[in-house]
Scaffold this motif. Structure first.
Motif, PDB file in Angstrom:
ATOM      1  N   GLU A   1       3.939   5.626  -5.725  1.00 12.82           N
ATOM      2  CA  GLU A   1       3.862   5.651  -7.191  1.00 12.82           C
ATOM      3  C   GLU A   1       2.784   6.617  -7.670  1.00 12.82           C
ATOM      4  O   GLU A   1       2.974   7.332  -8.652  1.00 12.82           O
ATOM      5  CB  GLU A   1       3.585   4.244  -7.731  1.00 12.82           C
ATOM      6  CG  GLU A   1       4.769   3.314  -7.620  1.00 12.82           C
ATOM      7  CD  GLU A   1       4.443   1.906  -8.083  1.00 12.82           C
ATOM      8  OE1 GLU A   1       3.284   1.654  -8.503  1.00 12.82           O
ATOM      9  OE2 GLU A   1       5.336   1.055  -8.023  1.00 12.82           O
ATOM     10  N   VAL A   2       1.648   6.647  -6.990  1.00 16.70           N
ATOM     11  CA  VAL A   2       0.565   7.556  -7.370  1.00 16.70           C
ATOM     12  C   VAL A   2       1.025   8.999  -7.232  1.00 16.70           C
ATOM     13  O   VAL A   2       0.797   9.831  -8.112  1.00 16.70           O
ATOM     14  CB  VAL A   2      -0.707   7.295  -6.520  1.00 16.70           C
ATOM     15  CG1 VAL A   2      -1.709   8.423  -6.668  1.00 16.70           C
ATOM     16  CG2 VAL A   2      -1.334   5.971  -6.906  1.00 16.70           C
ATOM     17  N   ARG A   3       1.710   9.304  -6.119  1.00 13.13           N
ATOM     18  CA  ARG A   3       2.218  10.664  -5.929  1.00 13.13           C
ATOM     19  C   ARG A   3       3.240  11.030  -6.995  1.00 13.13           C
ATOM     20  O   ARG A   3       3.228  12.142  -7.510  1.00 13.13           O
ATOM     21  CB  ARG A   3       2.844  10.807  -4.540  1.00 13.13           C
ATOM     22  CG  ARG A   3       1.811  11.087  -3.482  1.00 13.13           C
ATOM     23  CD  ARG A   3       2.474  11.449  -2.167  1.00 13.13           C
ATOM     24  NE  ARG A   3       2.046  10.458  -1.194  1.00 13.13           N
ATOM     25  CZ  ARG A   3       2.849   9.633  -0.526  1.00 13.13           C
ATOM     26  NH1 ARG A   3       4.146   9.702  -0.680  1.00 13.13           N
ATOM     27  NH2 ARG A   3       2.360   8.762   0.313  1.00 13.13           N
TER      28      ARG A   3
ATOM     29  N   ARG B   1       0.833  -1.202   0.000  1.00 10.79           N
ATOM     30  CA  ARG B   1       0.000   0.000   0.000  1.00 10.79           C
ATOM     31  C   ARG B   1       0.868   1.253   0.000  1.00 10.79           C
ATOM     32  O   ARG B   1       0.594   2.215  -0.713  1.00 10.79           O
ATOM     33  CB  ARG B   1      -0.915  -0.012   1.230  1.00 10.79           C
ATOM     34  CG  ARG B   1      -2.026   0.996   1.167  1.00 10.79           C
ATOM     35  CD  ARG B   1      -3.020   0.844   2.321  1.00 10.79           C
ATOM     36  NE  ARG B   1      -3.025  -0.480   2.911  1.00 10.79           N
ATOM     37  CZ  ARG B   1      -2.781  -0.727   4.200  1.00 10.79           C
ATOM     38  NH1 ARG B   1      -2.516   0.256   5.030  1.00 10.79           N
ATOM     39  NH2 ARG B   1      -2.817  -1.951   4.662  1.00 10.79           N
TER      40      ARG B   1
ATOM     41  N   ASN C   1       3.403   9.828 -10.041  1.00 13.26           N
ATOM     42  CA  ASN C   1       2.690   9.987 -11.312  1.00 13.26           C
ATOM     43  C   ASN C   1       1.959  11.321 -11.366  1.00 13.26           C
ATOM     44  O   ASN C   1       1.879  11.951 -12.417  1.00 13.26           O
ATOM     45  CB  ASN C   1       1.702   8.847 -11.531  1.00 13.26           C
ATOM     46  CG  ASN C   1       2.407   7.546 -11.870  1.00 13.26           C
ATOM     47  OD1 ASN C   1       3.560   7.549 -12.300  1.00 13.26           O
ATOM     48  ND2 ASN C   1       1.727   6.444 -11.657  1.00 13.26           N
ATOM     49  N   ARG C   2       1.411  11.751 -10.244  1.00 16.63           N
ATOM     50  CA  ARG C   2       0.719  13.048 -10.223  1.00 16.63           C
ATOM     51  C   ARG C   2       1.686  14.186 -10.508  1.00 16.63           C
ATOM     52  O   ARG C   2       1.351  15.135 -11.200  1.00 16.63           O
ATOM     53  CB  ARG C   2       0.066  13.284  -8.856  1.00 16.63           C
ATOM     54  CG  ARG C   2      -1.179  12.473  -8.647  1.00 16.63           C
ATOM     55  CD  ARG C   2      -1.785  12.808  -7.313  1.00 16.63           C
ATOM     56  NE  ARG C   2      -2.865  11.880  -7.001  1.00 16.63           N
ATOM     57  CZ  ARG C   2      -3.327  11.660  -5.789  1.00 16.63           C
ATOM     58  NH1 ARG C   2      -2.811  12.299  -4.752  1.00 16.63           N
ATOM     59  NH2 ARG C   2      -4.303  10.810  -5.589  1.00 16.63           N
TER      60      ARG C   2
ATOM     61  N   GLN D   1       2.391   1.698  -3.494  1.00 13.21           N
ATOM     62  CA  GLN D   1       1.404   2.187  -4.456  1.00 13.21           C
ATOM     63  C   GLN D   1       1.117   3.666  -4.246  1.00 13.21           C
ATOM     64  O   GLN D   1       0.983   4.420  -5.213  1.00 13.21           O
ATOM     65  CB  GLN D   1       0.106   1.387  -4.331  1.00 13.21           C
ATOM     66  CG  GLN D   1       0.219  -0.011  -4.880  1.00 13.21           C
ATOM     67  CD  GLN D   1      -1.029  -0.844  -4.619  1.00 13.21           C
ATOM     68  OE1 GLN D   1      -1.908  -0.447  -3.859  1.00 13.21           O
ATOM     69  NE2 GLN D   1      -1.097  -2.012  -5.238  1.00 13.21           N
ATOM     70  N   GLU D   2       1.013   4.093  -2.999  1.00 10.86           N
ATOM     71  CA  GLU D   2       0.770   5.516  -2.729  1.00 10.86           C
ATOM     72  C   GLU D   2       1.942   6.367  -3.214  1.00 10.86           C
ATOM     73  O   GLU D   2       1.749   7.453  -3.757  1.00 10.86           O
ATOM     74  CB  GLU D   2       0.541   5.735  -1.230  1.00 10.86           C
ATOM     75  CG  GLU D   2      -0.780   5.190  -0.746  1.00 10.86           C
ATOM     76  CD  GLU D   2      -0.913   5.237   0.772  1.00 10.86           C
ATOM     77  OE1 GLU D   2       0.035   5.683   1.448  1.00 10.86           O
ATOM     78  OE2 GLU D   2      -1.975   4.823   1.269  1.00 10.86           O
TER      79      GLU D   2
END
Length: 55
Positions: free
Chosen positions: A42-44, A36, A46-47, A39-40
């Motif tokens: 990676e999301v940050r 988790r 990507n943003r 993934q968080e």
């Protein structure tokens, strides 16, 4: 076999199973937490890369 011989064997077996199951739960919890968190991150990332440049 007598009852006095079986009870300690059952107690040790139950304790061993308790340790194994508890270890498995701790392992799965740690893996889930790590995934988790990854993934968080990676999301940050990507943003940030998708964000348009403000001029």
């Amino acid at each position: 076999m007598e009852e006095t011989t079986i009870l300690p064997i059952l107690a040790v077996s139950a304790f061993g199973l308790l340790v194994v199951v508890s270890g498995g739960i701790i392992y799965l919890t740690a893996v889930s937490w790590r995934d988790r968190r990854r993934q968080e991150t990676e999301v940050r990332a990507n943003r940030r890369s998708v964000r348009p440049n403000k001029k």
